[in-house]
Design a protein around this motif. Sequence first.
Motif, PDB file in Angstrom:
ATOM      1  N   THR A  56      -5.186  -7.032  -1.667  1.00 55.06           N
ATOM      2  CA  THR A  56      -4.089  -6.576  -2.525  1.00 55.06           C
ATOM      3  C   THR A  56      -4.642  -6.133  -3.876  1.00 55.06           C
ATOM      4  O   THR A  56      -4.181  -5.171  -4.473  1.00 55.06           O
ATOM      5  CB  THR A  56      -3.041  -7.681  -2.734  1.00 55.06           C
ATOM      6  N   GLY A 107      -0.017  -1.128 -10.944  1.00 52.93           N
ATOM      7  CA  GLY A 107      -0.300  -1.665  -9.606  1.00 52.93           C
ATOM      8  C   GLY A 107      -0.037  -3.167  -9.568  1.00 52.93           C
ATOM      9  O   GLY A 107       0.488  -3.699  -8.579  1.00 52.93           O
ATOM     10  N   TYR A 126       0.821  -1.200   0.000  1.00 53.74           N
ATOM     11  CA  TYR A 126       0.000   0.000   0.000  1.00 53.74           C
ATOM     12  C   TYR A 126       0.866   1.264   0.000  1.00 53.74           C
ATOM     13  O   TYR A 126       0.584   2.208  -0.720  1.00 53.74           O
ATOM     14  CB  TYR A 126      -0.971  -0.011   1.206  1.00 53.74           C
ATOM     15  N   PHE A 146     -11.196   0.309  -6.662  1.00 54.16           N
ATOM     16  CA  PHE A 146     -10.818  -0.261  -5.369  1.00 54.16           C
ATOM     17  C   PHE A 146     -11.839  -1.300  -4.911  1.00 54.16           C
ATOM     18  O   PHE A 146     -11.487  -2.329  -4.360  1.00 54.16           O
ATOM     19  CB  PHE A 146     -10.713   0.868  -4.333  1.00 54.16           C
ATOM     20  N   TYR A 181       2.870  -5.222  -7.491  1.00 57.12           N
ATOM     21  CA  TYR A 181       2.432  -6.326  -6.623  1.00 57.12           C
ATOM     22  C   TYR A 181       3.149  -7.630  -6.970  1.00 57.12           C
ATOM     23  O   TYR A 181       3.609  -8.361  -6.086  1.00 57.12           O
ATOM     24  CB  TYR A 181       0.912  -6.467  -6.766  1.00 57.12           C
ATOM     25  N   ARG A 213     -12.539  -4.175  -8.076  1.00 57.32           N
ATOM     26  CA  ARG A 213     -11.298  -4.886  -8.386  1.00 57.32           C
ATOM     27  C   ARG A 213     -11.245  -5.336  -9.841  1.00 57.32           C
ATOM     28  O   ARG A 213     -10.763  -6.402 -10.152  1.00 57.32           O
ATOM     29  CB  ARG A 213     -11.124  -6.087  -7.432  1.00 57.32           C
ATOM     30  N   MET A 238      -6.100  -2.423  -4.120  1.00 59.30           N
ATOM     31  CA  MET A 238      -5.124  -1.349  -4.336  1.00 59.30           C
ATOM     32  C   MET A 238      -4.498  -1.441  -5.724  1.00 59.30           C
ATOM     33  O   MET A 238      -4.349  -0.442  -6.418  1.00 59.30           O
ATOM     34  CB  MET A 238      -4.041  -1.403  -3.248  1.00 59.30           C
ATOM     35  N   ARG A 239      -4.144  -2.670  -6.165  1.00 53.71           N
ATOM     36  CA  ARG A 239      -3.471  -2.703  -7.466  1.00 53.71           C
ATOM     37  C   ARG A 239      -4.397  -2.273  -8.598  1.00 53.71           C
ATOM     38  O   ARG A 239      -3.968  -1.588  -9.530  1.00 53.71           O
ATOM     39  CB  ARG A 239      -2.811  -4.062  -7.738  1.00 53.71           C
ATOM     40  N   SER A 287       2.559   1.702  -3.416  1.00 51.23           N
ATOM     41  CA  SER A 287       1.553   1.979  -4.445  1.00 51.23           C
ATOM     42  C   SER A 287       1.101   3.437  -4.353  1.00 51.23           C
ATOM     43  O   SER A 287       0.964   4.126  -5.371  1.00 51.23           O
ATOM     44  CB  SER A 287       0.332   1.070  -4.282  1.00 51.23           C
ATOM     45  N   ILE A 288       0.879   3.899  -3.126  1.00 51.13           N
ATOM     46  CA  ILE A 288       0.463   5.295  -2.944  1.00 51.13           C
ATOM     47  C   ILE A 288       1.583   6.227  -3.400  1.00 51.13           C
ATOM     48  O   ILE A 288       1.346   7.260  -4.040  1.00 51.13           O
ATOM     49  CB  ILE A 288       0.104   5.577  -1.457  1.00 51.13           C
TER      50      ILE A 288
END
Length: 419
Positions: A386, A312, A235, A272, A316, A275, A389-390, A238-239
Amino acid sequence: MGASERLEVGMKGARILLIAIALGFILGIAVGYVISMTPVPTKTLFASWFKAFGDIFVRLIRIIIPLLIFFTIAAATSSIASGRRLGTILVVMLVVYLGTSALAASLGVLAGQVFTPGAMVTLDVPKDYKPPSPPSGVDVLLSFFQTDFNSLLAVGGSMTMIIFAIILGVATVLLGEEGRRVAYYLSLASKTTISFVRVVMYYAPIAVFSYAAWLMISYGPAMLGAYARFLMSQYSLSIFHLVVVYSILVVLGGLNPLKYFRAQSTPFLIAFTTRSSAVTLPYNMEAARSLGVPREVYGLTLPLGATVNMDGTALYQALSAVFIAQLFGLTLTPYHISLLIIAAMIGSVATAAIPGGGTIMLAYVLSVIGLPLEGIGIMLVIDPITDAMRTAINVSGDNASAILISRLTGYKLELLHKP
Ligand code: ASP
């Protein structure tokens, strides 16, 4: 109603929808948290109902996705009258997509080395373990070209649909005057599919609420447990990629990053919770349009980006491979690491834009560098968290790239309204 009034009503509607979606998200997390403390049978029952209400939304969007991809790409291609311009957009797009994916994969490796999420646990490598052989280059190449027309309609088969739509767009251009008539109808059909999504959009806040609650009930405890370190690494990097790398792309594209982040917030939340980059595509197109990205650019690059540009996921997959190597006590040499970055780039391109696609493709990445495939089972436990976020990063990257690609190919952002 005049065009400007209609625009204002539209902007107001979009703002209300964003607030409703954001509220749905926060409320979903809160309700999910409370329910996650109830006894198992109650929790399970609630989780399955919440997931079902989210699934309804995803199914409605999935129905339209093959048509949306086909019509927007064919319409965009047929409206770019010059073959040279089309070629330039495609080449610039490829360079931007591959460059950002390589950067994301490197950040994934870096996160793994700095935070060492798997160093505290040691698992034994299974006795009968033999490194699997990776799929051949021929297999990967042919997977982009499905065997027949029916397979075009599968959401996962969208690469073939993209190729089909680009060739059809070029074919209409070659037809000259008659082709322009076809281009007009393709553009109408593309607008109609987008309008279909606008109707379904009213359901989005409920879907986001339901999915957020389901995620929290089912996976909340994992966020506190042994996987916390992995999630913290994924996270935070990624941010970082979102805020730093995409701000740079947007600034280079000639736009204020704050405007980009504001427009991107709806697609971010939709990605988010659903997905799926494919499901978020229409929302990303809406955001691109509101940022003034020309239709010729976003109509072509966003559907392609949803399928092939997944920063993303690259981050990952690279981080997961380092994590799994640490869990099994295996050392990665600099050679392995370079191979891993390339494998994560290819793996993310080949990942289907659907929930869980990235973990399925992780098998490819692990096999390229010879890591135990048991790692997939380990990553599946926390896949939805996961994946959330990706996917959000994947779609944000597509829009940041679209802004830069517009600038690099000589288009101007067509500002629709004064901010
Ligand atoms: N769910 C992701 C997407 O649709 C792909 C992945 O699983 O990494 O973008």
